[in-house]
Scaffold this active site. Sequence first.
Site, mmCIF file in Angstrom:
data_model
loop_
_atom_site.group_PDB
_atom_site.id
_atom_site.type_symbol
_atom_site.label_atom_id
_atom_site.label_comp_id
_atom_site.label_asym_id
_atom_site.label_seq_id
_atom_site.Cartn_x
_atom_site.Cartn_y
_atom_site.Cartn_z
ATOM 1 N N LYS A 22 0.847 -1.211 0.000
ATOM 2 C CA LYS A 22 0.000 0.000 0.000
ATOM 3 C C LYS A 22 0.877 1.254 0.000
ATOM 4 O O LYS A 22 0.680 2.186 -0.780
ATOM 5 C CB LYS A 22 -0.912 0.029 1.229
ATOM 6 N N ASN A 23 1.886 1.271 0.882
ATOM 7 C CA ASN A 23 2.670 2.490 1.075
ATOM 8 C C ASN A 23 3.662 2.758 -0.046
ATOM 9 O O ASN A 23 4.228 3.840 -0.123
ATOM 10 C CB ASN A 23 3.357 2.453 2.444
ATOM 11 N N CYS A 115 -4.718 13.053 13.110
ATOM 12 C CA CYS A 115 -4.863 11.602 12.932
ATOM 13 C C CYS A 115 -4.782 10.982 14.312
ATOM 14 O O CYS A 115 -4.108 11.515 15.188
ATOM 15 C CB CYS A 115 -3.725 11.124 12.032
ATOM 16 N N ARG A 120 0.891 14.649 13.110
ATOM 17 C CA ARG A 120 1.322 14.440 11.721
ATOM 18 C C ARG A 120 1.324 15.716 10.890
ATOM 19 O O ARG A 120 0.631 15.804 9.860
ATOM 20 C CB ARG A 120 0.511 13.335 11.071
ATOM 21 N N PRO A 121 2.125 16.720 11.261
ATOM 22 C CA PRO A 121 2.198 17.942 10.462
ATOM 23 C C PRO A 121 2.869 17.670 9.114
ATOM 24 O O PRO A 121 3.436 16.595 8.907
ATOM 25 C CB PRO A 121 3.092 18.848 11.325
ATOM 26 N N LEU A 124 7.689 19.628 6.980
ATOM 27 C CA LEU A 124 8.904 19.236 6.245
ATOM 28 C C LEU A 124 8.643 19.156 4.745
ATOM 29 O O LEU A 124 9.513 19.476 3.940
ATOM 30 C CB LEU A 124 9.434 17.906 6.791
ATOM 31 N N ASP A 306 4.851 0.670 12.069
ATOM 32 C CA ASP A 306 3.627 0.037 11.554
ATOM 33 C C ASP A 306 3.496 -1.425 11.975
ATOM 34 O O ASP A 306 2.508 -2.082 11.616
ATOM 35 C CB ASP A 306 3.575 0.133 10.026
ATOM 36 N N ILE A 328 8.159 7.164 16.855
ATOM 37 C CA ILE A 328 7.788 7.864 15.627
ATOM 38 C C ILE A 328 6.500 8.674 15.795
ATOM 39 O O ILE A 328 6.460 9.859 15.490
ATOM 40 C CB ILE A 328 7.637 6.867 14.457
ATOM 41 N N ARG A 398 -8.496 -0.742 4.845
ATOM 42 C CA ARG A 398 -7.698 0.302 4.219
ATOM 43 C C ARG A 398 -6.318 -0.206 3.801
ATOM 44 O O ARG A 398 -5.711 0.300 2.880
ATOM 45 C CB ARG A 398 -7.499 1.485 5.179
HETATM 46 C C1 EPZ Z 1 4.334 6.933 6.150
HETATM 47 O O1 EPZ Z 1 3.569 8.025 6.674
HETATM 48 C C2 EPZ Z 1 3.371 5.732 6.127
HETATM 49 N N1 EPZ Z 1 2.207 6.058 5.315
HETATM 50 C C3 EPZ Z 1 2.918 5.396 7.552
HETATM 51 O O2 EPZ Z 1 2.153 4.191 7.500
HETATM 52 C C4 EPZ Z 1 4.136 5.123 8.408
HETATM 53 O O3 EPZ Z 1 3.729 4.923 9.730
HETATM 54 C C5 EPZ Z 1 5.097 6.330 8.357
HETATM 55 O O4 EPZ Z 1 5.459 6.626 6.998
HETATM 56 C C6 EPZ Z 1 6.375 6.079 9.126
HETATM 57 O O5 EPZ Z 1 7.011 4.939 8.673
HETATM 58 C C7 EPZ Z 1 2.296 5.970 3.977
HETATM 59 O O6 EPZ Z 1 3.320 5.697 3.400
HETATM 60 C C8 EPZ Z 1 1.041 6.244 3.208
HETATM 61 P P1 EPZ Z 1 6.368 10.379 8.190
HETATM 62 P P2 EPZ Z 1 4.153 9.524 6.622
HETATM 63 O O7 EPZ Z 1 6.210 11.666 7.461
HETATM 64 O O8 EPZ Z 1 5.056 9.680 5.472
HETATM 65 C C9 EPZ Z 1 6.762 13.642 11.628
HETATM 66 C C10 EPZ Z 1 0.315 2.752 7.844
HETATM 67 O O9 EPZ Z 1 -0.040 2.194 8.895
HETATM 68 N N2 EPZ Z 1 6.640 14.634 10.535
HETATM 69 O O10 EPZ Z 1 7.537 9.550 7.865
HETATM 70 O O11 EPZ Z 1 2.994 10.413 6.779
HETATM 71 C C11 EPZ Z 1 5.468 12.846 11.810
HETATM 72 O O12 EPZ Z 1 4.536 13.531 12.589
HETATM 73 C C12 EPZ Z 1 0.768 4.230 7.887
HETATM 74 O O13 EPZ Z 1 0.362 2.209 6.740
HETATM 75 C C13 EPZ Z 1 6.811 15.968 10.834
HETATM 76 O O14 EPZ Z 1 7.042 16.340 11.990
HETATM 77 O O15 EPZ Z 1 5.016 9.542 7.985
HETATM 78 C C14 EPZ Z 1 5.976 11.570 12.432
HETATM 79 O O16 EPZ Z 1 6.128 11.759 13.796
HETATM 80 C C15 EPZ Z 1 0.502 4.891 9.183
HETATM 81 N N3 EPZ Z 1 6.709 16.868 9.813
HETATM 82 C C16 EPZ Z 1 7.336 11.380 11.765
HETATM 83 O O17 EPZ Z 1 7.721 12.655 11.257
HETATM 84 C C17 EPZ Z 1 6.456 16.485 8.509
HETATM 85 O O18 EPZ Z 1 6.353 17.344 7.620
HETATM 86 C C18 EPZ Z 1 7.346 10.369 10.623
HETATM 87 O O19 EPZ Z 1 6.289 10.667 9.761
HETATM 88 C C19 EPZ Z 1 6.288 15.125 8.245
HETATM 89 C C20 EPZ Z 1 6.388 14.207 9.266
#
Ligand code: EPZ
Length: 420
Positions: A22-23, A115, A120-121, A124, A306, A328, A398
């Site tokens: 999915k991801n 969420c 989840r801002p 970045l 995950d 995370i 999902r």
């Molecule tokens: C991806 O989400 C995955 N989703 C998530 O899987 C997964 O948990 C996550 O990566 C971490 O491995 C998809 O790929 C669709 P991140 P993503 O940006 O990219 C912080 C599932 O169960 N952050 O790597 O949205 C954030 O809050 C889902 O399949 C900022 O602070 O996650 C988090 O604490 C859930 N600012 C950390 O970084 C930003 O601009 C990692 O988030 C972006 C993120």
Amino acid sequence: MESFLIKGGVPLHGAVTISGSKNAALPIMAATLLTDEPCVIRRVPDLSDTRFMVKILESLGATAQLEGGTLTIHARKIKGYADYELVRKMRGSICIAGPMLARLHRARVSLPGGCVIGARPINLHLKGFEALGVKIAIAGGYVEASVKKLIGNSVFLGGRAGPTVLGTANVMMAASLAEGITIIESAACEPEVVDLANFLNAMGANIAGAGSPTITITGVPRLHGAEHEVIPDRIEAATFLIAAGATNGEVTLKGARADHLRAVIDKLNEAGVTVERKGADLVARRKARLKPADITTLPYAGFPTDVQAQMMSLLALAPGISIITERIFESRFMHVSELARLGAEIEIEGPSAIVKGGRPLSGAPVMASDLRASAALVIAGLAARGATQVNRIYHLDRGYERMDAKLHQLGARIERVEGT
Ligand code: EPZ
């Protein structure tokens, strides 16, 4: 709303084929917006999230067919606006922003909102776009982004919890059509990022270093259509490996990538579940009694967040104390109180959950709160004595393709019923 009714206590036995990731599929589907030529993506899992992404791409003007895991998308002409009603339903859709900016030099995309697992801002993502010269304004809950010309630049994308997966994907896609060279420092190294880079390079992009913390993108004037097969879903694979251990069964995984699962296999081993390669397959079974293990979730190649919830279900069965620390997402312990309903003994202390394992679980009605928490409740229900009803399985649908059918195939007593 549908639920799963599970009669537990049956060791899982047999083979299961792992679906596409999915991801990996979601950002790859968004990347097809970067060209006006048709693209063919294979092994796209049939999930509510991927079907939803098809809807979003169609709302932007693309035509799309998803048949038997093969998706054909043609984004001949697209518009630069994705509304709240679409984006709020699936956070992953934020990764259409990069392709829109690259193709149209403008994008109006709703902010995804909160969420259950964390704030989840997307700061970045926006930082990355601004480094390429994009002007960003937030108005009425929308990101208004525009740029005369994307210019390559260096940007550090590490945040509070380390790299960002979709942030790296978004900036990589925008930079692929920028003028000059972009260097992403502290990039996410997840296999899904590598799979996206491989697809973009098949479209004619020039990306090096994906899978390492430093990715170099040399912009090109345009991208063309391409064909690609999505990698297998390492999180689905981990979920089935854990279910085999939790039910004291023996399960063969077909089509999984062991090299994407090293941290998970290492911790399973520590907890008394062996995972062996048999040709191209992986075979999981319990060695002897389950043992406690300490887990800390980290960016790839560390232990994936995950898989944290599913691993908690297994460790609730292992006599002794296990400490699970979530690094995370700040509120990813929604499953703890539901596991307690099945008899698990778990206390939360700050970012850690202290699991006093070993007490047998017994069936009860429980409520799913998010995708991976629901998988953890299914695993606990399979291991528990008696009947468990997992409600709100729309969360599960999902991210898991036909989970009930696959578990049934392994001997589980599980059925999809109308629930509360
Ligand atoms: C991806 O989400 C995955 N989703 C998530 O899987 C997964 O948990 C996550 O990566 C971490 O491995 C998809 O790929 C669709 P991140 P993503 O940006 O990219 C912080 C599932 O169960 N952050 O790597 O949205 C954030 O809050 C889902 O399949 C900022 O602070 O996650 C988090 O604490 C859930 N600012 C950390 O970084 C930003 O601009 C990692 O988030 C972006 C993120």
